[in-house]
Design an enzyme around this catalytic site. Structure first.
Site, PDB file in Angstrom:
ATOM      1  N   TRP A  31     -77.896 -56.373  67.827  1.00 46.18           N
ATOM      2  CA  TRP A  31     -77.995 -57.442  66.814  1.00 46.18           C
ATOM      3  C   TRP A  31     -77.769 -58.780  67.505  1.00 46.18           C
ATOM      4  CZ3 TRP A  31     -78.266 -58.855  61.534  1.00 46.18           C
ATOM      5  CH2 TRP A  31     -78.718 -57.834  60.681  1.00 46.18           C
ATOM      6  N   PHE A  66     -70.819 -53.228  64.723  1.00 47.44           N
ATOM      7  CA  PHE A  66     -69.989 -52.202  64.094  1.00 47.44           C
ATOM      8  C   PHE A  66     -69.902 -50.954  64.971  1.00 47.44           C
ATOM      9  CE2 PHE A  66     -69.002 -48.906  60.923  1.00 47.44           C
ATOM     10  CZ  PHE A  66     -67.941 -49.503  60.269  1.00 47.44           C
ATOM     11  N   ILE A  91     -72.679 -62.990  62.804  1.00 54.27           N
ATOM     12  CA  ILE A  91     -72.875 -64.310  62.194  1.00 54.27           C
ATOM     13  C   ILE A  91     -72.771 -64.163  60.680  1.00 54.27           C
ATOM     14  CG2 ILE A  91     -74.429 -66.274  61.930  1.00 54.27           C
ATOM     15  CD1 ILE A  91     -75.604 -65.570  64.667  1.00 54.27           C
ATOM     16  N   GLU A  94     -74.793 -64.368  53.645  1.00 56.36           N
ATOM     17  CA  GLU A  94     -74.453 -64.742  52.264  1.00 56.36           C
ATOM     18  C   GLU A  94     -73.579 -63.711  51.574  1.00 56.36           C
ATOM     19  OE1 GLU A  94     -78.144 -65.571  50.366  1.00 56.36           O
ATOM     20  OE2 GLU A  94     -78.419 -67.450  51.450  1.00 56.36           O
ATOM     21  N   HIS A  97     -70.716 -58.712  54.028  1.00 55.89           N
ATOM     22  CA  HIS A  97     -70.976 -57.805  55.151  1.00 55.89           C
ATOM     23  C   HIS A  97     -70.234 -58.264  56.406  1.00 55.89           C
ATOM     24  CE1 HIS A  97     -73.908 -54.482  55.411  1.00 55.89           C
ATOM     25  NE2 HIS A  97     -73.625 -54.567  56.691  1.00 55.89           N
ATOM     26  N   PHE A 122     -62.405 -57.406  73.689  1.00 61.08           N
ATOM     27  CA  PHE A 122     -63.109 -57.928  72.511  1.00 61.08           C
ATOM     28  C   PHE A 122     -63.946 -59.147  72.898  1.00 61.08           C
ATOM     29  CE2 PHE A 122     -63.359 -60.224  68.459  1.00 61.08           C
ATOM     30  CZ  PHE A 122     -63.561 -59.209  67.535  1.00 61.08           C
ATOM     31  N   ARG A 136     -71.240 -70.895  72.263  1.00 58.53           N
ATOM     32  CA  ARG A 136     -70.272 -70.013  72.935  1.00 58.53           C
ATOM     33  C   ARG A 136     -70.947 -68.946  73.792  1.00 58.53           C
ATOM     34  NH1 ARG A 136     -68.625 -72.390  68.584  1.00 58.53           N
ATOM     35  NH2 ARG A 136     -66.441 -72.925  68.278  1.00 58.53           N
TER      36      ARG A 136
END
Ligand code: DLZ
Length: 167
Positions: A31, A66, A91, A94, A97, A122, A136
């Site tokens: 992702w 995840f 990110i 709306e 999630h 992490f 970043r």
């Protein structure tokens, strides 16, 4: 926030232990790949610059952030690595999630590290916008992949020192 004042690529080289002879795994989320590829490049180059042999860096892609902790667990079950670096970019959208993925991956990262007593780092961006993520991932706030690799090198050394103390 710490990353607004602290460049993620800043570190004191003299304080970072050598990675010679060490084995690392990078687990990377598909992702937001345009971001995670840059995090992976930063982590990889940093490990190499501290003496890690390219043959001792294993790379594993997983579908999303995840899945990062389980990806780490699969590696730790089968590969003799000293540390695993998780790289992802979540990110906010709306819906909620974002909160659930952040919560799951944060908890999972801690649990898998404690389960195997090995550093599971992490290296995951959790941002409100794509722009914040780009800042970043090689942008004005540095590269979180670099920070994650430095953390992994330091934690591997810390583990070795703590084991020596026990003897
Ligand atoms: C579903 C999802 C959403 C909405 N957003 C992100 C994201 O911003 N970053 C990320 O790494 N993954 C995202 N995912 C995918 C989840 O991490 C996971 O792969 C799916 O929910 C399947 O378990």
């Amino acid at each position: 926030m710490s990353t607004a004042t602290h460049n993620l690529s800043d570190y004191t080289p003299g304080e970072v232990p050598s990675g010679s002879g060490r084995r690392f795994a990078l687990v990377i989320s598909e992702w937001n790949k345009e971001i995670t590829e840059i995090l992976a490049e930063g982590a990889y180059d940093t490990l190499i610059s501290f003496g890690v042999d390219p043959g001792n860096i294993f790379t594993q892609w997983v579908p999303g952030s995840f899945e990062l902790p389980l990806g780490a667990q699969f590696i730790l079950e089968h590969e003799p690595v000293d540390a695993v670096i998780l790289l992802g970019c979540i990110i906010q959208g709306e819906t909620r999630h974002f909160d659930f993925i952040c919560q799951g991956v944060t908890q999972g990262t801690m649990e898998v590290g404690l389960k195997f007593s090995k550093p599971v780092v992490f290296g995951i961006l959790t941002t409100l916008t794509m722009k914040q993520a780009k800042d970043r991932a090689g942008g004005k706030h540095g590269n979180k992949g670099v920070e994650a690799a430095v953390t992994a090198l330091k934690m591997v050394s810390l583990k070795e020192k703590s084991q020596k103390h026990k003897k």
